[in-house]
Design a protein around this motif. Structure first.
Motif, PDB file in Angstrom:
ATOM      1  N   UNK A 169      87.668  62.086  65.118  1.00  0.00           N
ATOM      2  CA  UNK A 169      88.938  61.241  65.932  1.00  0.00           C
ATOM      3  C   UNK A 169      90.123  62.201  66.452  1.00  0.00           C
ATOM      4  N   UNK A 201      75.305  61.631  69.616  1.00  0.00           N
ATOM      5  CA  UNK A 201      76.386  60.536  70.226  1.00  0.00           C
ATOM      6  C   UNK A 201      76.185  59.424  69.896  1.00  0.00           C
ATOM      7  N   UNK A 202      77.157  58.970  68.854  1.00  0.00           N
ATOM      8  CA  UNK A 202      77.340  57.516  68.190  1.00  0.00           C
ATOM      9  C   UNK A 202      78.091  56.570  68.815  1.00  0.00           C
ATOM     10  N   UNK A 203      78.175  55.533  68.396  1.00  0.00           N
ATOM     11  CA  UNK A 203      79.200  54.613  69.243  1.00  0.00           C
ATOM     12  C   UNK A 203      80.695  55.023  69.177  1.00  0.00           C
ATOM     13  N   UNK A 204      80.989  55.850  68.206  1.00  0.00           N
ATOM     14  CA  UNK A 204      82.365  56.362  68.248  1.00  0.00           C
ATOM     15  C   UNK A 204      82.577  57.323  69.300  1.00  0.00           C
ATOM     16  N   UNK A 207      82.051  55.616  72.814  1.00  0.00           N
ATOM     17  CA  UNK A 207      83.409  54.944  73.298  1.00  0.00           C
ATOM     18  C   UNK A 207      84.639  55.645  73.452  1.00  0.00           C
TER      19      UNK A 207
ATOM     20  N   UNK B  45      76.268  55.808  62.073  1.00  0.00           N
ATOM     21  CA  UNK B  45      76.905  54.625  62.262  1.00  0.00           C
ATOM     22  C   UNK B  45      77.172  54.113  60.931  1.00  0.00           C
ATOM     23  N   UNK B 100      83.219  49.438  69.946  1.00  0.00           N
ATOM     24  CA  UNK B 100      82.014  48.750  70.874  1.00  0.00           C
ATOM     25  C   UNK B 100      81.573  47.990  70.331  1.00  0.00           C
TER      26      UNK B 100
END
Ligand SMILES: Nc1ncnc2c1ncn2[C@@H]1O[C@H](COP(=O)(O)OP(=O)(O)OP(=O)(O)O)[C@@H](O)[C@H]1O
Ligand SMILES: [Mg+2]
Lengths: 276, 133
Positions: A169, A201-204, A207, B45, B100
């Motif tokens: 983050x 490369x995950x969703x975070x 994003x 995830x 997302x």
């Protein structure tokens, strides 16, 4: 007699004895090849610091104490240099007292009072050293962060941000800041974000990259995502992430070609044009 | 074949550690590049969801099965708030954190088998399997 006065009255003796013993302690730091002169200076400063504390001038506010501790940390000396220095000090004070006091009852009281004086110094010095240490660690962390999202202007109107390693983050925030600041500072019309070195490369991550590129678009420039390894392309599809209007190229080279097109330029081969 | 390892998830660095565990095991088991990436991403995830919604929990990865059919199993457990409507959270784009909303449905597509057990106020357990082909 108050111990503190005793120590001050016999300062010269104590200091001489302490230095002598510290010199003998030296072999303990044999893995740290310290020049004799450096060690002497350090001991010099150390004993001054101990007396600073004795005079009630120690702690964070004390310039001497801070400089001394920083020096020790810079040398990479172990914390045990500080602890053994104080232990030697205690021992020397006791020895000097021992030599001068004959009455046993008095002696015991003096010992106790010596402890009462030296223990707080011990605690304070360790506390100050730890704080300096923590400060150093946090400085290094921010230095590392500064390195973690560089924006490089490679030619007029085109900049590249190569990302290497895990994106958390904190780093994601920095990517955004550096990207926007860099776009403004360098007047970049196109920014290439290279994710070749990003392991996952995950969703975070996706994003954050999408948000960053939207922000770049808001200030009137374009982002191109490059360095998408085949397996990363697959996982992005599996995650159902829509990169949509966000241009992507497989390699940095292709990305640069696209960026040149977007800024109405191209690379030509001079050798060929000259007919050589 | 029985290999099992687990990581407690309490901060962002634990997520990285859990991923590395999955990466190593999947490589060792002979999964290809793409499946290794799928497994690692799925762990990322699930671990991040633990960190975000349950504060702490655990990720287990294990190799299981017998000759001819072996798989890698990811188990994510937490004692967090739980999920009341599983159908809802499995929808693409559903998010309560401004993300997302692609994590859970994504994990389902990244892996071969996917099961959620959750009880409100009790916690969540998710088991996802990738078979070695
Ligand atoms: N372990 C969990 N405990 C409680 N609630 C959860 C848990 N995991 C997911 N959820 C809920 O399910 C929703 C959807 O999760 P999902 O991972 O699909 O998307 P997200 O985390 O919101 O965003 P993204 O993963 O795309 O960054 C979350 O917003 C959250 O409300
Ligand atoms: Mg999620």
């Amino acid at each position: 007699m108050p111990v503190i006065k005793y120590i001050k009255d016999n300062k010269e003796d104590i200091v001489t004895l302490w230095k002598k013993q510290m010199d003998e302690e030296r072999p303990e730091y044999s893995n740290y090849t310290v020049p004799h002169k450096t060690m002497e200076t350090a001991n010099e400063n150390f004993i001054d610091v101990i007396f600073d504390y004795l005079n009630g001038n120690g702690g964070e506010s004390s310039e001497g104490v801070n400089v001394f501790i920083e020096q020790i940390l810079q040398f990479g000396w172990p914390l045990s240099y500080l602890t053994s220095g104080l232990q030697v000090f205690r021992k020397v004070v006791m020895d000097v007292i021992d030599k001068n006091v004959t009455e046993a009852k008095d002696l015991l009281g003096l010992y106790k009072r010596t402890d009462a004086i030296i223990d707080p110094i011990f605690n304070q010095l360790i506390k100050d050293a730890t704080e300096t240490w923590e400060h150093t660690v946090s400085m290094q962390k921010s230095a590392l962060l500064e390195l973690s999202a560089p924006l490089i202007p490679i030619m007029e109107h085109i900049s590249v941000m190569p990302l290497i390693g895990t994106i958390d983050t904190e780093r994601a925030k920095l990517i955004m800041e550096n990207l926007l600041q860099g776009v403004i500072d360098h007047g970049a019309e196109v920014v290439l974000i290279d994710i070749t070195g990003v392991p996952v490369v995950d969703t975070m991550v996706a994003h954050h990259i999408i948000q960053a590129s939207e922000a770049v678009r808001l200030v009137g420039s374009e982002c191109i995502l490059v360095g998408i390894r085949p397996e990363i392309a697959q996982t992005i599809v599996n995650l159902g992430i829509e990169l949509g209007e966000f241009p992507t190229r497989s390699t940095l080279r292709k990305g640069i070609e696209t960026a040149l097109e977007m800024t109405k330029r191209k690379i030509i081969n001079i050798a060929q044009e000259d007919g050589q | 074949m029985e290999t099992q390892a687990s990581v407690k998830i309490r901060n962002e660095w634990d997520i990285v550690q859990a991923r590395q565990l999955g990466r190593e095991l999947s490589k060792e088991m002979g999964f290809g590049q793409v499946d290794q990436a799928r497994i690692t991403t799925a762990i990322s995830e699930l671990a991040r969801n633990i960190y975000l919604y349950a504060q702490n929990g655990e990720i287990d990865v294990e190799a299981f099965g017998k000759v001819g059919r072996i798989g890698l199993k990811i188990i994510s457990t937490d004692q967090g708030p739980g999920i009341s409507d599983i159908r809802l959270v499995m929808q693409d784009g559903y998010t309560t954190s401004g993300g997302l909303g692609a994590g859970l449905p994504g994990v389902k597509r990244l892996m071969d088998d996917f099961k959620i057990h959750s009880q409100e106020g009790r916690g969540t357990e998710i088991v996802a399997i990738k078979w070695l082909r």
